[in-house]
Design an enzyme around this catalytic site. Structure first.
Site, PDB file in Angstrom:
ATOM      1  CE1 TYR A   6      -1.368   3.154   9.245  1.00  0.00           C
ATOM      2  CE2 TYR A   6      -0.605   2.817   7.006  1.00  0.00           C
ATOM      3  CZ  TYR A   6      -1.501   2.556   8.023  1.00  0.00           C
ATOM      4  OH  TYR A   6      -2.538   1.686   7.794  1.00  0.00           O
ATOM      5  CE1 TYR A  34      -6.246   2.835  10.932  1.00  0.00           C
ATOM      6  CE2 TYR A  34      -5.468   3.417   8.739  1.00  0.00           C
ATOM      7  CZ  TYR A  34      -5.361   2.654   9.890  1.00  0.00           C
ATOM      8  OH  TYR A  34      -4.360   1.711   9.989  1.00  0.00           O
ATOM      9  N   PRO A  41      -4.935  -0.446  18.818  1.00  0.00           N
ATOM     10  CG  PRO A  41      -6.811  -1.632  18.117  1.00  0.00           C
ATOM     11  CD  PRO A  41      -6.180  -1.040  19.329  1.00  0.00           C
ATOM     12  CE  LYS A  71       3.152   2.728  13.594  1.00  0.00           C
ATOM     13  NZ  LYS A  71       3.603   2.121  12.370  1.00  0.00           N
ATOM     14  CG  HIS A 114      -2.124  -0.901   1.032  1.00  0.00           C
ATOM     15  ND1 HIS A 114      -3.304  -0.742   1.697  1.00  0.00           N
ATOM     16  CD2 HIS A 114      -2.312  -1.956   0.211  1.00  0.00           C
ATOM     17  CE1 HIS A 114      -4.177  -1.674   1.313  1.00  0.00           C
ATOM     18  NE2 HIS A 114      -3.577  -2.424   0.412  1.00  0.00           N
TER      19      HIS A 114
END
Ligand code: FAD
Ligand code: DHB
Length: 391
Positions: A385, A201, A293, A297, A72
């Site tokens: 990220y 998200y 979550p 991580k 991604h």
């Protein structure tokens, strides 16, 4: 029995550590309370940082991931249904993340461990680290009713949040910093194509939602729920209705519904215990810290810890220097705290908190709108990220 490193727990931390040590020719034995099927069956993390991907490739374990994992280059955020994209690859100068489930990682690690003769004792009951503050540590356990003993130089406590290792550090030494969130994540897996080719998200008035995936034909969705939510109250149709509402009409139009084959609730918690070393005992992964979550991580932090620990132990056995071992806790914690901050922050701007008033919600919306327009803010998200550098 005798070995150099006794590893407690065959989760991602313990198994990855065993692989790293094996490549350096350092003897280790893993003691695991469950069996392989149980560990591989646990549905958990789904997103691997660039750092984790690099390590799996370096260890020669990236074959199936390279074929079946999904790279991604960006991720998406939604505010009340309005979506914007963060171009992770461009903002980080080329890093990406890999969608490849923890179950798949574990399968690859176990398969290769078997081929390389990495020693794992499954179904080890009543595992106890002993004499960790002395010069001759050892571990005891019960196997088929018989008491066994493994003498070693060091013990690696990789036994997760509910393991025994952390409790071996005296209360006078151990400090715990913790935040328990007043909600959980209700997650499902279904064999339907994902709503979007990237993760979304979503912050919605009714609570957080996440559209994720395991493959082009398998979707993973989560919604924020109460901690004491009853799974029986969430038949599939109710879940699909709620996740579609929170993701917003643009995404909902692409949500393909189907029967879920896994449904569970995970509580959310931030927790760090310091130090991560006491005498001959080292803690790594969930045994030392938990993140909520949001941001994926948990597994990645466990991997970073064992990279540091393997470097320190290799240095000790190859050059006789104890400096790496002595700095392990401080080095690991410096990175852990940054990941804790990121996971806490990402949770705080995307979830509905019980005490939230109109102003607090406006602040979340303003922060997300700021992110949408600010390259600097997006870079902060992107570099966290993909995983911060291993310093
Ligand atoms: P674990 O995976 O917990 O492994 C510890 C191992 O030690 C286990 O195999 C256990 O059986 C063994 N063990 C425990 N006690 C003993 C004992 N006394 N003796 C011997 N062996 C013992 N992270 C994400 O990034 N994204 C997610 O979506 C996500 N979802 C999660 C959902 C759940 C329900 C949970 C619990 C965690 C989730 N995580 C997620 C976190 C992520 O899975 C963990 O951070 C990761 O598994 C940590 O690896 P670990 O090896 O440190 O610990
Ligand atoms: C998944 C879990 C996460 O916590 C996350 O941030 C992204 C994806 C997942 O299980 O797919």
């Amino acid at each position: 029995m005798r070995t150099k490193i006794a590893i407690i727990g065959a989760g991602p931390a313990g198994l990855m550590l065993a692989h790293l040590l094996q490549r350096e020719g350092i003897d280790a034995v893993i003691l695991e309370s469950r069996d392989r099927d149980y560990i591989e069956g646990r549905v958990r993390a789904g997103v691997l940082e660039q750092t984790t991907v690099n390590l799996l490739e370096r260890l020669g374990l990236g074959g199936r991931m390279g074929r079946e994992g999904l790279i991604h280059t960006g991720t998406k955020l939604a505010i009340d249904g309005e979506i914007f994209r963060i171009d992770i690859q461009e903002l980080t100068g080329g890093s990406t993340v890999m969608v490849y489930g923890q179950q798949e990682v574990m399968r690859d690690l176990f398969d290769d461990a078997a081929e390389r003769g990495i020693k794992i004792i499954f179904n080890a009951a009543e595992v106890r680290p002993r004499e960790v503050a002395g010069s001759r540590p050892y571990v005891t356990w019960r196997e088929n009713g018989t008491e066994r003993r493994l003498d070693c130089d060091f013990i690696a406590g990789c036994d997760g949040f509910h393991g025994v290792s952390r409790g071996c550090i005296p209360k006078t030494v151990l400090k715990t910093f913790e935040r328990v969130y007043p909600f959980g994540w209700l997650g499902i897996l279904a064999d339907v194509p994902p709503a979007n080719h990237e993760l979304i998200y979503a912050n919605h008035e009714r609570g957080f939602a996440l559209a994720s995936m395991r493959s082009a034909t398998r979707s993973r969705y989560y919604i924020q729920c109460a901690v004491d939510e009853n799974l029986a109250d969430w038949p599939d149709e109710r879940f699909w209705d709620e996740v579609a509402r929170r993701l917003g009409p643009e995404t909902a139009a692409h949500v393909v519904r189907g029967p879920s084959f896994e449904k569970s609730i995970a509580p959310l918690r931030s927790s760090v215990t310091e130090p991560m070393r006491h005498g001959k005992l080292f803690l790594a992964g969930d045994a030392a810290h938990i993140v909520p979550p949001t941001g994926a991580k948990g597994l990645n932090l466990a991997v970073a810890d064992v990279i540091f620990l393997a470097e320190a132990l290799t240095d000790f056995y190859q050059s006789g220097s104890a400096s790496g071992i002595d700095h392990y806790s401080a080095r690991a914690l410096a990175r852990v705290w940054k990941a804790e901050r990121f996971s806490w922050w990402f949770t705080s701007i995307t979830h509905r908190f019980p005490e939230m008033d109109g102003f607090a919600r406006k602040m979340q919306v303003a922060e997300l709108n700021y992110m949408r327009g600010s390259r600097a803010a997006q870079t902060m998200l992107a570099e966290n990220y993909v995983g911060l550098p291993l310093q």
